[in-house]
Design an enzyme around this catalytic site. Structure first.
Site, PDB file in Angstrom:
ATOM      1  N   LYS A  58       0.832  -1.216   0.000  1.00  7.42           N
ATOM      2  CA  LYS A  58       0.000   0.000   0.000  1.00  7.42           C
ATOM      3  C   LYS A  58       0.860   1.257   0.000  1.00  7.42           C
ATOM      4  O   LYS A  58       0.497   2.273  -0.581  1.00  7.42           O
ATOM      5  CB  LYS A  58      -0.953   0.002   1.204  1.00  7.42           C
ATOM      6  CG  LYS A  58      -2.324  -0.548   0.875  1.00  7.42           C
ATOM      7  CD  LYS A  58      -2.414  -2.044   0.862  1.00  7.42           C
ATOM      8  CE  LYS A  58      -2.402  -2.747  -0.426  1.00  7.42           C
ATOM      9  NZ  LYS A  58      -2.441  -4.211  -0.314  1.00  7.42           N
ATOM     10  N   GLY A 122       9.640 -22.196  15.916  1.00  3.88           N
ATOM     11  CA  GLY A 122       8.817 -23.003  16.822  1.00  3.88           C
ATOM     12  C   GLY A 122       8.333 -24.275  16.147  1.00  3.88           C
ATOM     13  O   GLY A 122       7.968 -24.261  14.966  1.00  3.88           O
ATOM     14  N   ALA A 189      -3.368 -12.614 -12.623  1.00  2.00           N
ATOM     15  CA  ALA A 189      -4.175 -11.392 -12.523  1.00  2.00           C
ATOM     16  C   ALA A 189      -5.029 -11.436 -11.264  1.00  2.00           C
ATOM     17  O   ALA A 189      -6.212 -11.104 -11.281  1.00  2.00           O
ATOM     18  CB  ALA A 189      -5.047 -11.222 -13.766  1.00  2.00           C
ATOM     19  N   GLY A 190      -4.425 -11.871 -10.162  1.00  4.35           N
ATOM     20  CA  GLY A 190      -5.135 -11.848  -8.875  1.00  4.35           C
ATOM     21  C   GLY A 190      -4.872 -10.525  -8.177  1.00  4.35           C
ATOM     22  O   GLY A 190      -4.327  -9.582  -8.777  1.00  4.35           O
ATOM     23  N   GLU A 211      -2.597 -14.250 -17.496  1.00  2.00           N
ATOM     24  CA  GLU A 211      -3.522 -14.958 -16.604  1.00  2.00           C
ATOM     25  C   GLU A 211      -4.030 -16.211 -17.316  1.00  2.00           C
ATOM     26  O   GLU A 211      -4.585 -16.127 -18.409  1.00  2.00           O
ATOM     27  CB  GLU A 211      -4.690 -14.020 -16.234  1.00  2.00           C
ATOM     28  CG  GLU A 211      -5.868 -14.681 -15.548  1.00  2.00           C
ATOM     29  CD  GLU A 211      -5.499 -15.420 -14.264  1.00  2.00           C
ATOM     30  OE1 GLU A 211      -4.946 -14.800 -13.348  1.00  2.00           O
ATOM     31  OE2 GLU A 211      -5.769 -16.655 -14.191  1.00  2.00           O
ATOM     32  N   VAL A 277       1.096 -16.002  -8.451  1.00  2.00           N
ATOM     33  CA  VAL A 277       0.059 -16.985  -8.781  1.00  2.00           C
ATOM     34  C   VAL A 277      -0.635 -17.530  -7.532  1.00  2.00           C
ATOM     35  O   VAL A 277      -1.397 -18.487  -7.627  1.00  2.00           O
ATOM     36  CB  VAL A 277       0.651 -18.155  -9.602  1.00  2.00           C
ATOM     37  CG1 VAL A 277       1.135 -17.674 -10.958  1.00  2.00           C
ATOM     38  CG2 VAL A 277       1.795 -18.837  -8.859  1.00  2.00           C
ATOM     39  N   GLY A 278      -0.377 -16.907  -6.401  1.00  2.00           N
ATOM     40  CA  GLY A 278      -1.043 -17.351  -5.179  1.00  2.00           C
ATOM     41  C   GLY A 278      -0.051 -17.676  -4.085  1.00  2.00           C
ATOM     42  O   GLY A 278       1.163 -17.524  -4.264  1.00  2.00           O
ATOM     43  N   ALA A 327      -5.360 -10.439   6.047  1.00  2.00           N
ATOM     44  CA  ALA A 327      -4.862 -10.089   7.380  1.00  2.00           C
ATOM     45  C   ALA A 327      -5.999  -9.960   8.384  1.00  2.00           C
ATOM     46  O   ALA A 327      -5.881 -10.426   9.530  1.00  2.00           O
ATOM     47  CB  ALA A 327      -4.081  -8.782   7.291  1.00  2.00           C
ATOM     48  N   HIS A 451     -23.499  15.133   3.526  1.00  2.00           N
ATOM     49  CA  HIS A 451     -23.353  15.631   2.162  1.00  2.00           C
ATOM     50  C   HIS A 451     -22.288  16.708   2.129  1.00  2.00           C
ATOM     51  O   HIS A 451     -22.288  17.567   3.016  1.00  2.00           O
ATOM     52  CB  HIS A 451     -24.680  16.196   1.659  1.00  2.00           C
ATOM     53  CG  HIS A 451     -24.549  16.826   0.308  1.00  2.00           C
ATOM     54  ND1 HIS A 451     -24.477  16.069  -0.844  1.00  2.00           N
ATOM     55  CD2 HIS A 451     -24.456  18.126  -0.072  1.00  2.00           C
ATOM     56  CE1 HIS A 451     -24.352  16.877  -1.890  1.00  2.00           C
ATOM     57  NE2 HIS A 451     -24.339  18.129  -1.448  1.00  2.00           N
TER      58      HIS A 451
END
Ligand SMILES: Cc1cc2nc3c(=O)[nH]c(=O)nc-3n(C[C@H](O)[C@H](O)[C@H](O)COP(=O)(O)OP(=O)(O)OC[C@H]3O[C@@H](n4cnc5c(N)ncnc54)[C@H](O)[C@@H]3O)c2cc1C
EC number: 1.8.1.4
Length: 478
Positions: A58, A122, A189-190, A211, A277-278, A327, A451
């Site tokens: 972001k 762990g 294209a995800g 894709e 691709v994921g 998340a 408004h």
């Protein structure tokens, strides 16, 4: 002496760190084990989300959008300037500072709440024990009444395009480019492919997205996918659907990618290639052979609706279990698990987890799509309101997209809110709140909205469900 806690969490991503903080807040002695280190070799909490996911992506999306606006979006406001430049290392450095601030913020929150932070790998042993392998290679076994597995996910590699972290990168590498690639390929294209493709396209890269599926954004409402395809293509993303990558060959600082589409085999050359691709769940060396925790056929830790695994007292949350890899889903599962450990009857409403794609315009939705509802045989009324008719959107010169509200034709209960447009992520959250309380379209329509706001588009779309929109001609008559 063996350390013993009420709760031990493995993984400090948004699932694990939120669960740990909540557990400590509820008075449970809590430890959180994390192994991830930053470039300086220091323990970095926050998982994929804070380090290489939601937040850094972001940050780059916001920087690149400001650059794009400064280049092409100021003249209409009467603002002139003599030239805009982009210092990519400075942009990437800003992102790194944000990440540092947030990850160290989690460490501060751990201290403030009394969570014991343990650096290391762990591994769940039988009998509610966890073995920690420290950075120096030494091991320690700790015990817990309750153990929460929150080990997250990592990018999927594909044999036709192996990541070399130079020319071919995954999503993590795509956040670190130090210059704008001239020709950028994106496989997938995800959400991640579109967001990262948008970042570099806004900075001047020629972006081609390959894709394999014939359908674009299959999870979104069909009207939204159609609008998104049209808009993103217009922005310069060359999105090739039905294009299955079969191979790649790196030649120095470029890569030739081979793919097949309806016209047969094609070759295309890029300066950088992002494989998006994921993601797959991380369970590497997480479970001892006799831990008793089951993994499903796709590699996810098997859990029920309350994130309980096959072993009493052992839970798993977030990307390492079924459901959307988001998340906010991970965090809410963490809170649910801890509250249930404390004896509360907390449930999670998996039907109302919002999805967002932070392209411009943003794409966001909550609830079901019109096509899914129709496939289930549910009769619906639909209200749509375009941002082109919103005074606030016009003032901001950001009028692409629409809000679509879908309601049950018999009860008027809102079953889906779908937005493509400015601040879609924030608008959809309003729909989610209403839907959680069982709102009808009429209820939303009767509420007073400030408004001028973008939110008025949600108000009008809700009114349009029953033919009562004021600022557009209603398709449905009352
Ligand atoms: C580029 C990108 C952008 C994204 N954008 C968004 C977005 O905008 N919104 C959104 O909701 N989601 C987004 N996501 C997805 C989001 O990051 C994940 O869904 C989320 O981080 C999952 O949280 P988690 O806690 O389950 O796992 P993770 O965040 O993956 O954290 C797991 C942690 O466990 C640690 N770990 C694993 N195994 C062990 C072990 N054995 N011992 C110790 N530590 C261990 C890992 O080092 C890691 O730190 C994005 C992802 C990517 C890659």
């Amino acid at each position: 002496m063996t350390q013993k806690f009420d709760v031990v969490v493995i993984g400090a991503g948004p699932g694990g760190y939120v669960a740990a903080i909540k557990a400590a807040q509820l008075g449970l002695s809590t430890a959180c084990i994390e192994k991830y280190t930053d470039k300086e070799g220091k323990l970095a909490l926050g998982g994929t989300c804070l380090n290489v996911g939601c937040i850094p992506s972001k940050a780059l999306l916001d920087s690149s959008w400001k650059f794009h606006e400064a280049q092409d979006g100021f003249a209409i406001h009467g603002i002139g300037h003599s030239g805009v430049t982009m210092d990519v290392p400075a942009m990437v450095g800003r992102k790194a500072n944000i990440v540092k601030g947030l990850t160290s913020g989690v460490a501060t929150l751990f201290k403030a709440n009394g969570v014991t932070s343990i650096q290391g790998h762990g591994k769940l042993l039988a009998g509610k024990k966890v073995e920690v392998t420290k950075p120096d290679g030494s091991t320690e076994v700790i015990e817990a009444e309750n153990i929460i597995l929150a080990s997250g996910s990592r990018p999927i590699d594909i044999p036709p395009a192996p990541v070399d972290n130079n020319v071919i990168v995954d999503s993590t590498g795509a956040l670190e480019f130090q210059a704008v690639p001239k020709r950028l390929g994106v496989i997938g294209a995800g959400v991640i492919g579109l967001e990262l493709g948008s970042v570099w396209s806004r900075l001047g890269a020629e972006v081609t997205v390959l894709e394999a599926l014939d359908t674009f954004l299959i999870a979104a409402d069909a009207a939204v996918s159609k609008e998104a395809y049209k808009t993103l293509t217009k922005q310069g993303l060359d999105i090739k659907l039905g294009a299955r990558v079969t191979g790649s060959k790196v030649n120095g600082e470029e890569v030739v990618v081979t793919y097949t589409d309806a016209n047969g085999e094609q070759n295309i050359t890029f300066d950088k290639l992002i494989v998006a691709v994921g993601r797959r769940p991380v369970t590497t060396d997480l479970l001892a052979a006799d831990s008793g925790v089951n993994i499903d056929e796709r590699g996810f830790i098997f859990v029920d609706d309350h994130c309980t695994t096959s072993v009493p007292g052992v839970y798993a949350i977030g990307d390492v279990v079924r459901g959307m890899m988001l998340a906010h889903k991970a965090s809410e599962e963490g809170i649910m698990v801890v509250e249930r450990i404390k004896g509360h009857k907390t449930q999670m409403n998996y039907d109302l987890i919002p999805s967002v794609i932070y392209t411009h315009p943003e794409i966001a939705w909550v609830g079901k799509t019109e096509q899914a509802l129709k496939a289930e045989g549910v009769e619906v009324n639909v209200g749509t309101f375009p941002f082109a008719a919103s005074g606030r959107a016009m003032a901001a010169n950001d009028t692409g997209g629409f809000v679509k509200v879908i309601a049950d034709a018999k009860t008027d209960r809102v079953l889906g809110v779908h937005v493509i447009g400015p601040s879609a992520a924030e608008l959809v959250q309003q729909g989610a709140i209403g839907m959680e309380f069982g709102t009808s379209a009429e209820d939303l329509g009767m509420m007073v909205f400030s408004h001028p706001t973008l939110s008025e588009a949600l108000h009008e779309a809700a009114l349009a469900v029953n033919g009562g929109a004021i600022h557009i001609a209603n398709r449905k008559k009352r």
